[in-house]
Write a protein that holds these residues in place. Structure first.
Motif, short mmCIF file in Angstrom:
data_model
loop_
_atom_site.label_atom_id
_atom_site.label_comp_id
_atom_site.label_asym_id
_atom_site.label_seq_id
_atom_site.Cartn_x
_atom_site.Cartn_y
_atom_site.Cartn_z
N LEU A 108 0.87 -1.18 0.00
CA LEU A 108 0.00 0.00 0.00
C LEU A 108 0.90 1.22 0.00
O LEU A 108 1.75 1.37 0.88
CB LEU A 108 -0.90 0.02 1.24
N TYR A 109 0.73 2.08 -1.01
CA TYR A 109 1.52 3.30 -1.12
C TYR A 109 0.65 4.52 -0.85
O TYR A 109 -0.51 4.56 -1.26
CB TYR A 109 2.08 3.46 -2.54
N THR A 110 1.25 5.52 -0.20
CA THR A 110 0.65 6.84 -0.03
C THR A 110 1.68 7.83 -0.56
O THR A 110 2.82 7.87 -0.07
CB THR A 110 0.34 7.14 1.45
N VAL A 111 1.28 8.60 -1.59
CA VAL A 111 2.20 9.52 -2.27
C VAL A 111 1.61 10.93 -2.23
O VAL A 111 0.58 11.19 -2.85
CB VAL A 111 2.44 9.10 -3.74
N PRO A 112 2.24 11.86 -1.49
CA PRO A 112 1.73 13.23 -1.43
C PRO A 112 1.68 13.87 -2.82
O PRO A 112 2.49 13.55 -3.70
CB PRO A 112 2.74 13.95 -0.53
N ALA A 113 0.73 14.76 -3.01
CA ALA A 113 0.55 15.45 -4.28
C ALA A 113 1.87 16.04 -4.77
O ALA A 113 2.62 16.65 -4.00
CB ALA A 113 -0.50 16.56 -4.14
N GLY A 114 2.17 15.82 -6.05
CA GLY A 114 3.36 16.39 -6.68
C GLY A 114 4.64 15.62 -6.44
O GLY A 114 5.68 15.95 -7.02
N GLN A 115 4.61 14.59 -5.62
CA GLN A 115 5.84 13.85 -5.30
C GLN A 115 6.03 12.67 -6.25
O GLN A 115 5.06 12.07 -6.71
CB GLN A 115 5.81 13.34 -3.86
N SER A 116 7.29 12.35 -6.51
CA SER A 116 7.65 11.23 -7.38
C SER A 116 8.48 10.22 -6.61
O SER A 116 9.26 10.58 -5.73
CB SER A 116 8.47 11.71 -8.58
N SER A 117 8.32 8.97 -6.98
CA SER A 117 9.14 7.91 -6.40
C SER A 117 10.53 7.98 -7.00
O SER A 117 10.77 8.69 -7.97
CB SER A 117 8.52 6.54 -6.70
N VAL A 118 11.42 7.22 -6.43
CA VAL A 118 12.72 7.03 -7.05
C VAL A 118 12.49 6.25 -8.34
O VAL A 118 11.43 5.68 -8.56
CB VAL A 118 13.69 6.24 -6.13
N ARG A 119 13.50 6.20 -9.18
CA ARG A 119 13.42 5.37 -10.38
C ARG A 119 13.83 3.96 -9.98
O ARG A 119 14.97 3.74 -9.58
CB ARG A 119 14.31 5.93 -11.48
N PHE A 120 12.86 3.06 -10.05
CA PHE A 120 13.11 1.68 -9.65
C PHE A 120 13.85 0.95 -10.76
O PHE A 120 13.50 1.06 -11.93
CB PHE A 120 11.79 0.96 -9.36
N ALA A 121 14.85 0.20 -10.39
CA ALA A 121 15.59 -0.60 -11.36
C ALA A 121 14.69 -1.71 -11.89
O ALA A 121 13.68 -2.06 -11.28
CB ALA A 121 16.83 -1.22 -10.70
N ALA A 122 15.06 -2.24 -13.03
CA ALA A 122 14.29 -3.32 -13.64
C ALA A 122 14.22 -4.52 -12.71
O ALA A 122 15.21 -4.88 -12.08
CB ALA A 122 14.93 -3.72 -14.96
N HIS A 123 13.04 -5.12 -12.63
CA HIS A 123 12.87 -6.38 -11.89
C HIS A 123 13.25 -7.53 -12.82
O HIS A 123 13.53 -7.34 -13.99
CB HIS A 123 11.42 -6.53 -11.44
#
Length: 186
Positions: A108-123
């Motif tokens: 379960l993710y909660t992401v505040p408005a305007g925020q971006s995750s890190v760039r996830f490496a390929a699985h």
């Protein structure tokens, strides 16, 4: 039951028992003689323990080895017992809801408005991620064209290349993420 399933079940049992006792990986490492890195990999089902390490971990957790290797009929994670990751810089929170199999994870993710995750490496090749947006608006970067999801939308995307997400608009985005990995043998 294959070795990876046995390893994953053992890791889940160790993590559950550790959470039940309220001890950290560092404390378990100090009491068992097994390194924090090895315990972390073990709890995630990425490492199978030697018999010596399995016995040391059971002793450090104050239980019999059979308590850690018998597969329960049901696995319950109580509210507040979830593994929680919080990025102070972005305010993004990730709760690990369940890991019922070695290559299956519910988050379960909660992401505040305007925020971006890190760039996830390929699985691992063939890995898929299933997003279900509970609230807000989310932009998924999983290929050449970003996908935009709104509350109630679901998307299944490949995760075997770099990917990330951004909460769009003025509302916090909350979503459930199911990660469907591929077994090495597949």
């Amino acid at each position: 039951m294959d070795n990876e399933t046995v390893d994953a079940d053992f890791g889940i049992a160790v993590r559950s028992r550790r959470a039940e006792l309220g001890i950290t990986l560092e404390q378990l490492a100090a009491n068992s003689g097994v390194s924090v890195a090895a315990l972390s990999r073990l709890e995630r089902g990425l490492l199978g323990p030697s018999l010596r390490n399995a016995l040391a971990i059971a002793r450090a957790l104050g239980c019999d080895l059979t308590n850690l290797i018998e597969s329960p009929a049901a696995q319950v994670t109580r509210a507040g017992d979830n593994l929680r990751y919080f990025d102070a810089a972005t305010g993004i929170e990730r709760l690990a809801l369940a890991r019922p199999a070695p290559h299956l994870e519910l988050l379960l993710y909660t992401v505040p408005a305007g925020q971006s995750s890190v760039r996830f490496a390929a699985h691992r090749p063939g890995t898929r991620e299933v997003f279900h947006l509970l609230s807000g608006e989310l932009e998924l970067h999983h290929g050449p064209d970003p996908l935009v999801l709104k509350a109630g939308d679901s998307a299944t995307v490949r995760a075997d290349h770099e990917h990330w997400f951004t909460a769009r608009g003025s509302e916090t985005a909350r979503f459930i993420l199911l990660v469907l990995g591929r077994d090495r043998a597949e």
